[in-house]
Design a protein around this motif. Structure first.
Motif, PDB file in Angstrom:
ATOM      1  N   ASP A  45      15.921   3.745  14.690  1.00 55.79           N
ATOM      2  CA  ASP A  45      15.299   3.303  13.441  1.00 55.79           C
ATOM      3  C   ASP A  45      15.259   1.778  13.371  1.00 55.79           C
ATOM      4  OD1 ASP A  45      15.269   5.977  12.917  1.00 55.79           O
ATOM      5  OD2 ASP A  45      16.467   5.877  11.065  1.00 55.79           O
ATOM      6  N   GLU A  46      16.302   1.130  13.885  1.00 49.82           N
ATOM      7  CA  GLU A  46      16.355  -0.329  13.873  1.00 49.82           C
ATOM      8  C   GLU A  46      15.249  -0.920  14.742  1.00 49.82           C
ATOM      9  OE1 GLU A  46      17.472  -4.200  12.991  1.00 49.82           O
ATOM     10  OE2 GLU A  46      17.892  -2.297  11.995  1.00 49.82           O
ATOM     11  N   ALA A  47      14.950  -0.289  15.868  1.00 48.61           N
ATOM     12  CA  ALA A  47      13.887  -0.778  16.744  1.00 48.61           C
ATOM     13  C   ALA A  47      12.534  -0.712  16.042  1.00 48.61           C
ATOM     14  CB  ALA A  47      13.857   0.039  18.036  1.00 48.61           C
ATOM     15  N   VAL A  48      12.289   0.364  15.310  1.00 51.66           N
ATOM     16  CA  VAL A  48      11.041   0.471  14.536  1.00 51.66           C
ATOM     17  C   VAL A  48      10.970  -0.648  13.515  1.00 51.66           C
ATOM     18  CG1 VAL A  48       9.786   1.888  12.858  1.00 51.66           C
ATOM     19  CG2 VAL A  48      10.816   2.953  14.880  1.00 51.66           C
ATOM     20  N   SER A  49      12.077  -0.890  12.837  1.00 53.15           N
ATOM     21  CA  SER A  49      12.115  -1.948  11.838  1.00 53.15           C
ATOM     22  C   SER A  49      11.817  -3.308  12.463  1.00 53.15           C
ATOM     23  CB  SER A  49      13.484  -1.965  11.157  1.00 53.15           C
ATOM     24  OG  SER A  49      13.569  -2.992  10.196  1.00 53.15           O
ATOM     25  N   GLN A  50      12.404  -3.578  13.642  1.00 57.92           N
ATOM     26  CA  GLN A  50      12.192  -4.854  14.319  1.00 57.92           C
ATOM     27  C   GLN A  50      10.742  -5.025  14.757  1.00 57.92           C
ATOM     28  OE1 GLN A  50      15.003  -5.299  17.543  1.00 57.92           O
ATOM     29  NE2 GLN A  50      16.673  -4.512  16.274  1.00 57.92           N
ATOM     30  N   ALA A  51      10.116  -3.938  15.177  1.00 58.72           N
ATOM     31  CA  ALA A  51       8.741  -4.025  15.668  1.00 58.72           C
ATOM     32  C   ALA A  51       7.764  -4.476  14.593  1.00 58.72           C
ATOM     33  CB  ALA A  51       8.309  -2.669  16.224  1.00 58.72           C
ATOM     34  N   LEU A  52       8.127  -4.332  13.335  1.00 65.15           N
ATOM     35  CA  LEU A  52       7.255  -4.689  12.223  1.00 65.15           C
ATOM     36  C   LEU A  52       7.357  -6.157  11.836  1.00 65.15           C
ATOM     37  CD1 LEU A  52       8.098  -1.470  10.265  1.00 65.15           C
ATOM     38  CD2 LEU A  52       5.758  -2.111  10.860  1.00 65.15           C
ATOM     39  N   LEU A  53       8.372  -6.845  12.318  1.00 62.83           N
ATOM     40  CA  LEU A  53       8.655  -8.190  11.817  1.00 62.83           C
ATOM     41  C   LEU A  53       7.552  -9.216  12.071  1.00 62.83           C
ATOM     42  CD1 LEU A  53      12.474  -8.398  12.563  1.00 62.83           C
ATOM     43  CD2 LEU A  53      11.312  -7.633  10.491  1.00 62.83           C
ATOM     44  N   ASN A 122       2.066   2.854  18.385  1.00 63.95           N
ATOM     45  CA  ASN A 122       3.299   2.863  19.178  1.00 63.95           C
ATOM     46  C   ASN A 122       4.401   3.684  18.512  1.00 63.95           C
ATOM     47  OD1 ASN A 122       2.184   1.285  21.177  1.00 63.95           O
ATOM     48  ND2 ASN A 122       3.003  -0.641  20.365  1.00 63.95           N
ATOM     49  N   ILE A 123       4.538   3.527  17.193  1.00 63.79           N
ATOM     50  CA  ILE A 123       5.546   4.300  16.466  1.00 63.79           C
ATOM     51  C   ILE A 123       5.259   5.785  16.599  1.00 63.79           C
ATOM     52  CG2 ILE A 123       6.414   4.869  14.166  1.00 63.79           C
ATOM     53  CD1 ILE A 123       6.042   1.889  13.442  1.00 63.79           C
ATOM     54  N   GLN A 124       3.992   6.150  16.451  1.00 64.58           N
ATOM     55  CA  GLN A 124       3.626   7.562  16.484  1.00 64.58           C
ATOM     56  C   GLN A 124       3.712   8.155  17.891  1.00 64.58           C
ATOM     57  OE1 GLN A 124      -0.265   7.220  14.650  1.00 64.58           O
ATOM     58  NE2 GLN A 124       0.520   7.791  12.642  1.00 64.58           N
ATOM     59  N   ASN A 125       3.403   7.343  18.901  1.00 61.01           N
ATOM     60  CA  ASN A 125       3.289   7.883  20.257  1.00 61.01           C
ATOM     61  C   ASN A 125       4.525   7.689  21.129  1.00 61.01           C
ATOM     62  OD1 ASN A 125       0.640   8.638  19.681  1.00 61.01           O
ATOM     63  ND2 ASN A 125      -0.210   6.712  20.455  1.00 61.01           N
ATOM     64  N   LYS A 136       9.867   6.544  10.941  1.00 62.79           N
ATOM     65  CA  LYS A 136       8.503   6.527  11.459  1.00 62.79           C
ATOM     66  C   LYS A 136       7.486   6.457  10.315  1.00 62.79           C
ATOM     67  CE  LYS A 136       9.054  10.178  14.225  1.00 62.79           C
ATOM     68  NZ  LYS A 136       8.735  11.208  15.263  1.00 62.79           N
ATOM     69  N   THR A 137       7.695   7.284   9.301  1.00 64.01           N
ATOM     70  CA  THR A 137       6.752   7.296   8.179  1.00 64.01           C
ATOM     71  C   THR A 137       6.742   5.959   7.462  1.00 64.01           C
ATOM     72  OG1 THR A 137       7.070   9.682   7.864  1.00 64.01           O
ATOM     73  CG2 THR A 137       6.151   8.443   6.011  1.00 64.01           C
ATOM     74  N   GLN A 138       7.927   5.421   7.203  1.00 64.10           N
ATOM     75  CA  GLN A 138       7.995   4.137   6.502  1.00 64.10           C
ATOM     76  C   GLN A 138       7.479   2.995   7.370  1.00 64.10           C
ATOM     77  OE1 GLN A 138      11.979   3.655   4.948  1.00 64.10           O
ATOM     78  NE2 GLN A 138      11.734   5.306   3.454  1.00 64.10           N
ATOM     79  N   GLY A 139       7.707   3.063   8.671  1.00 57.86           N
ATOM     80  CA  GLY A 139       7.189   2.034   9.561  1.00 57.86           C
ATOM     81  C   GLY A 139       5.674   2.019   9.581  1.00 57.86           C
ATOM     82  N   VAL A 140       5.070   3.194   9.656  1.00 55.79           N
ATOM     83  CA  VAL A 140       3.611   3.291   9.603  1.00 55.79           C
ATOM     84  C   VAL A 140       3.096   2.772   8.261  1.00 55.79           C
ATOM     85  CG1 VAL A 140       1.684   4.920   9.517  1.00 55.79           C
ATOM     86  CG2 VAL A 140       3.437   5.152  11.280  1.00 55.79           C
ATOM     87  N   ALA A 141       3.783   3.112   7.182  1.00 51.45           N
ATOM     88  CA  ALA A 141       3.368   2.666   5.849  1.00 51.45           C
ATOM     89  C   ALA A 141       3.415   1.142   5.741  1.00 51.45           C
ATOM     90  CB  ALA A 141       4.254   3.306   4.788  1.00 51.45           C
ATOM     91  N   GLU A 142       4.447   0.539   6.322  1.00 49.51           N
ATOM     92  CA  GLU A 142       4.588  -0.917   6.267  1.00 49.51           C
ATOM     93  C   GLU A 142       3.449  -1.598   7.035  1.00 49.51           C
ATOM     94  OE1 GLU A 142       8.445  -3.955   6.565  1.00 49.51           O
ATOM     95  OE2 GLU A 142       8.607  -1.846   7.157  1.00 49.51           O
ATOM     96  N   ALA A 143       3.116  -1.066   8.196  1.00 49.97           N
ATOM     97  CA  ALA A 143       2.010  -1.623   8.983  1.00 49.97           C
ATOM     98  C   ALA A 143       0.680  -1.415   8.272  1.00 49.97           C
ATOM     99  CB  ALA A 143       1.985  -0.981  10.366  1.00 49.97           C
ATOM    100  N   ARG A 144       0.516  -0.268   7.606  1.00 50.69           N
ATOM    101  CA  ARG A 144      -0.740  -0.021   6.894  1.00 50.69           C
ATOM    102  C   ARG A 144      -0.869  -0.915   5.660  1.00 50.69           C
ATOM    103  NH1 ARG A 144      -2.417   6.323   6.811  1.00 50.69           N
ATOM    104  NH2 ARG A 144      -4.209   5.345   5.773  1.00 50.69           N
TER     105      ARG A 144
END
Length: 593
Positions: A45-53, A122-125, A136-144
């Motif tokens: 989960d932390e990696a997903v969070s970092q990818a959004l920064l 990337n998050i989804q795949n 994953k859901t929150q990461g996609v939402a943040e990017a959207r």
């Protein structure tokens, strides 16, 4: 938590390849804008969070550098900059597809789109079993959230654009037709609605967006959509074609009110007690009124630094290092709105000293925050010579490193406001305005009357005015709202978009308005220290062209119009568009409200 966000952003920036950094680059040049070793990066989960920064700074850098204020305040004539070719073509209505700054803005928004797309895919795949579904859901939402906001800018500025969700597919085939403004707004709204229902109620770290930030942006996006559609939810058929209709879509006005109230009643934000705190380096970053800011770091390299201030600061006594804003001024008509506004509702001429002082530096204004000596404050025009053509811009200018400890060369170290609660208040008021016909004002002039006496609208509107120690109103007209929006949010990159959304249904009024502004005016008399218009000035102003409805959109940059012939405009300056094919709606009204 900001340090943590930026620490990871710096690390990620080393492996994020941005296109569009050169003058001749195009967003169509992207080969792969997000190279994070996808197969093994998304393991927690932390990696997903970092990818959004990087979506909080790196990809916005080119927009923030000049276009934030050049488009939002230069085009609307909040700024006069007669020698800055990244501002005056837009102020003067003389821009072309090759104008300085145009490609920077276009590429910046599409860099955001590309990064958001790749983050989502990337998050989804590539997320391993170690990543939770919530992350994953929150990461996609943040990017959207970021993609939706970028597309709102594209639709607003250019009136059309390329919609896509897979960056590599676009790279493989960039001869893609443009979509209409209405489709772009719909795409942006769908992204922001997804963010609103899927982001957490509380930000995971200081500076990160939450669901209420998405609702706040929806209050803005719905107001835009209200002007370009007729009635009901957009379905591809209800596009407004009458640009002087004097009507807006009630569905989206109601949605804008609901979204605003969601933020106001449930969100974690509150107005700061005084206007000064909004632009004090100690309290500007991620304060209680801030809903979304671009996150910059003091001392960071280009891409992670707030470089904007170097183009606004008028000298090295008020900014560390490069300070190129000596000939960048508050426009004369904005100066008049701060200093001598003729309030027709109250039948008085009003000075707005608090907001004027913290937005505009004029002769004799005292700024202790610029001096290291408490006994010798900086006095504009006395400590050093005043600007020769007008009053300089104070907002975002915070002083040198010696007084604040965060400024560095080409980097002020403060964040950029993208949305604050005061705008949400004003968006609610805007959604309440109704056309009620015409009336004759106290000067005998017939005016079209848009107004509201909605109790909540009055409460919100007056809360902003009371903070600035301005008299309250018992009703709000469009002119009241326009003035308040302008002086409250001056130099925050928003006023042009406010005028644009008015132009969707009152186009003639807006074109007449911009043609009767004091564009390119010099107005400082150094012998008397008065700020007054030269006797020789006459409209439309030196080097200023007369605007038409065509000037309510910008030309697509030559770089992309050349590479993709489908983006070329016709003889009337109109880019042909094709309807975008949307999938099933993911979010219902019941989900939102």
């Amino acid at each position: 938590m900001k340090t943590t966000i930026l620490k990871y952003t710096i690390a990620l920036a080393g492996v994020v390849t941005l296109s569009g950094c050169g003058a001749d680059d195009s967003f169509l040049d992207q080969s792969n804008t997000y190279q994070l070793s996808q197969e093994n990066f998304f393991t927690s989960d932390e990696a997903v969070s970092q990818a959004l920064l990087p979506l909080y700074n790196y990809v916005w850098y080119m927009f923030n550098d000049k276009s934030y204020y050049g488009m939002g305040d230069g085009r609307s004539n909040n700024i006069t900059a007669q020698y800055s070719d990244y501002i005056y073509p837009y102020t003067n209505f003389t821009e072309s597809g090759a104008s300085n700054g145009l490609n920077d803005a276009w590429v910046s928004f599409y860099t955001i789109v590309a990064q958001a797309n790749n983050t989502i895919n990337n998050i989804q795949n590539y997320s391993s079993s170690g990543v939770s579904q919530t992350a994953k859901t929150q990461g996609v939402a943040e990017a959207r959230f970021m993609r939706g906001l970028a597309y709102w800018y594209v639709g607003s500025l250019w009136g059309c654009g390329v919609l896509y969700e897979n960056t590599q597919e676009l790279v493989n085939n960039y001869n893609v037709p443009a979509s209409s403004r209405t489709d772009i707004f719909e795409f942006a709204i769908r992204d922001m609605e997804y963010a609103a229902v899927n982001l957490p109620a509380s930000s995971p770290a200081s500076g990160r967006v939450n669901k209420y930030a998405a609702y706040a942006m929806l209050s803005r996006l719905y107001l835009s959509m209200a002007g370009v559609t007729t009635t009901g939810r957009y379905d591809g058929t209800n596009i407004q074609t009458n640009f002087i209709s004097q009507s807006r879509n009630p569905y989206y006005l109601n949605a804008a009110k609901k979204a605003a109230l969601k933020v106001i009643n449930e969100g974690p934000y509150q107005l700061l007690g005084n206007y000064a705190s909004l632009f004090d380096y100690k309290t500007q970053n991620n304060n209680s009124e801030s809903i979304f800011q671009l996150q910059w770091q003091s001392g960071a390299p280009a891409g992670l630094a707030n470089s904007m201030t170097r183009f606004l600061a008028w000298s090295t006594q008020v900014n560390t290092g490069n300070s190129w804003g000596g000939s960048t001024y508050c426009s004369y008509d904005l100066w008049k709105e701060f200093k001598e506004y003729n309030d027709k509702t109250l039948d008085v001429t009003i000075d707005d000293p608090i907001r004027r002082h913290y937005s505009v530096a004029s002769y004799g204004e005292v700024y202790p925050e610029f001096s290291t000596d408490p006994e010798k404050p900086y006095i504009y025009g006395e400590t050093e010579s005043a600007g020769s053509q007008g009053a300089n811009i104070k907002k975002y200018v915070i002083g040198t490193n010696a007084v604040n400890g965060i400024a560095a060369n080409n980097n002020s170290g403060i964040n950029t406001y993208m949305m604050r609660l005061a705008e949400v208040y004003l968006n609610y008021v805007d959604a309440c305005l109704e056309y009620v016909g015409t009336e004759v004002d106290i000067h005998g002039t017939e005016i079209k009357l848009w107004q509201t006496t909605d109790a909540t609208a009055l409460e919100l509107f007056n809360a902003i005015r009371q903070r600035a120690e301005m008299p309250t109103k018992s009703k709000v007209t469009y002119e009241d709202l326009r003035h308040e929006y302008r002086v409250e949010l001056a130099f925050e990159g928003l006023y042009w978009y406010f005028l644009l959304r008015r132009g969707y249904y009152e186009q003639t009024e807006v074109v007449n308005y911009v043609n009767n502004q004091y564009r390119n005016a010099s107005y400082y008399d150094s012998s008397t220290h008065e700020y007054k218009l030269s006797d020789s000035y006459s409209l439309p102003g030196p080097s200023v062209s007369v605007a038409t409805a065509r000037n309510l959109v910008l030309p697509i940059p030559d770089t992309d119009a050349t590479k993709n012939p489908l983006l070329k405009s016709d003889a009337n300056g109109v880019v042909p568009t094709e309807a975008y094919t949307f999938g099933e709606r993911e979010v219902s009204d019941a989900d939102l409200f």
